[in-house]
Design an enzyme around this catalytic site. Structure first.
Site, mmCIF file in Angstrom:
data_model
loop_
_atom_site.group_PDB
_atom_site.id
_atom_site.type_symbol
_atom_site.label_atom_id
_atom_site.label_comp_id
_atom_site.label_asym_id
_atom_site.label_seq_id
_atom_site.Cartn_x
_atom_site.Cartn_y
_atom_site.Cartn_z
ATOM 1 N N SER A 1 8.406 -0.382 2.578
ATOM 2 C CA SER A 1 8.069 0.712 3.489
ATOM 3 C C SER A 1 9.330 1.348 4.064
ATOM 4 C CB SER A 1 7.171 0.206 4.619
ATOM 5 O OG SER A 1 7.805 -0.831 5.353
ATOM 6 N N ASN B 1 10.590 -9.579 6.399
ATOM 7 C CA ASN B 1 10.992 -8.175 6.496
ATOM 8 C C ASN B 1 12.499 -8.014 6.582
ATOM 9 O OD1 ASN B 1 8.428 -7.032 6.392
ATOM 10 N ND2 ASN B 1 8.115 -7.192 8.584
ATOM 11 N N ASN C 1 13.358 -5.687 3.360
ATOM 12 C CA ASN C 1 13.347 -4.236 3.595
ATOM 13 C C ASN C 1 14.734 -3.586 3.606
ATOM 14 O OD1 ASN C 1 10.640 -4.755 3.828
ATOM 15 N ND2 ASN C 1 10.352 -3.591 5.695
ATOM 16 N N GLU D 1 11.753 1.270 10.789
ATOM 17 C CA GLU D 1 11.509 0.250 11.817
ATOM 18 C C GLU D 1 12.683 -0.722 11.941
ATOM 19 O OE1 GLU D 1 6.828 -0.516 12.119
ATOM 20 O OE2 GLU D 1 7.597 -0.920 10.118
ATOM 21 N N ALA E 1 0.847 -1.191 0.000
ATOM 22 C CA ALA E 1 0.000 0.000 0.000
ATOM 23 C C ALA E 1 0.882 1.239 0.000
ATOM 24 C CB ALA E 1 -0.919 0.012 1.212
ATOM 25 N N LYS F 1 6.973 -13.481 9.461
ATOM 26 C CA LYS F 1 6.917 -12.142 8.882
ATOM 27 C C LYS F 1 8.225 -11.399 9.137
ATOM 28 C CE LYS F 1 5.162 -8.278 7.256
ATOM 29 N NZ LYS F 1 4.525 -8.001 6.006
#
Length: 303
Positions: A250, A187, A191, A262, A129, A183
């Site tokens: 992200s 990530n 990421n 993060e 998104a 998850k």
């Protein structure tokens, strides 16, 4: 049923839009008065493929609320905002009995378990998104919402069934810790590398050198989490890269926008786990310090 969504970022807007599409009443709690005003006036515009849909929501500023009276609240802010959210909960005259936390990483678990609520869920978001404005979000990659109960259970099967659809699948799994760990592996692999090399997710698979690096990160990560040998986990990483191939992670978007990432909740967590077991994670450490360095560079540009 009244459903609250804390956070007006990409995931918050995406989730709120699909909740409204499922005919729920939705309250969006934002940090800024500006965004709340825009949402109340214009609603949420959802773009997916060549379709555009607009959904009305009620928006309020989180800091100005005396209580949260929703039946269930989804928390979609970044992991490093969770401490502040928990502190705000302590100041409310009433809080929901059920909450769903939808953050990357695992560093916030000890905080959310202390909240005085009956039912606590974690949610893993595998959708892509992108927030385009205070009121607009683009659904850039179809994935799955995975829900796991940390404490309590409640009677929420009707919510998951109503929200579940072909374009927005929701899956309820029993082992919430396994959900989060898997998850975290995804990530950790995707990421940081996409951020350092400034590439969309799919390039980590199509570029052999990036793929080899990602495999090395994967090996260190699964070892730190005691997940080595789990069937299908590497294939899951590759599948996410392929399904979100055109997406920019992200973390990459955060760096490009000059925002905090993060990284502490993702690689910081796996580094601590590795240290506890007494083995080195040189590539993970390099990636962690590289992202922290990029954060500092972007911060100094603003200052």
């Amino acid at each position: 049923m009244n459903i609250g969504v804390i956070g007006g970022g990409s995931i918050g807007l995406l989730l709120a839009a699909y909740l409204r599409k499922s005919q729920f009443n939705v309250n969006v709690y934002t940090r800024s008065k500006r965004q709340a005003a825009h949402l109340n006036e214009d609603g949420i515009t959802l773009y997916k493929n060549n379709q555009t849909e607009v959904f009305t929501v009620h928006a309020k500023v989180m800091d100005e609320l005396c209580d949260l009276s929703d039946d269930i609240v989804f928390v979609t802010v970044k992991q490093f905002h969770i401490k502040a959210i928990c502190e705000q909960m302590e100041c409310k005259s009433s809080i929901p009995r059920t909450m769903v936390f939808m953050q990357n990483g695992m560093g916030h678990l000890s905080l959310i378990k202390k909240l005085p609520i009956e039912t606590l869920f974690i949610g893993i978001v595998e959708h892509g998104a992108m927030r385009l404005s205070d009121t607009e979000v683009r659904h850039t990659g179809a994935g799955t919402i995975k829900i796991g109960a940390v404490q309590g259970t409640g009677v929420w099967s009707h919510l998951w069934k109503s929200l579940n659809s072909e374009e927005f699948p929701v899956v309820v799994l029993n082992d919430w810790l396994a959900i989060m760990e898997r998850k975290l592996v995804v990530n950790s692999c995707i990421n940081p590398l996409t951020t350092i090399f400034r590439v969309p997710n799919g390039r980590l698979v199509s570029n052999l050198y990036f793929l080899n690096l990602m495999r090395s990160v994967y090996e260190e990560t699964v070892k730190s989490l005691n997940l080595a040998g789990q069937e299908g986990l590497w294939a899951e990483v590759l599948l996410v890269c392929e399904k979100t191939g055109k997406n920019r992670s992200s973390m990459l978007r955060d760096i490009e926008s000059g925002n905090q990432t993060e990284i502490e909740a993702i690689l910081g967590y796996t580094l601590r786990k590795g240290k506890e077991q007494g083995f080195e994670m040189p590539i993970t450490k390099f990636l962690f310090e590289s992202i922290k360095g990029l954060e500092q560079e972007e911060r100094e540009k603003i200052e």
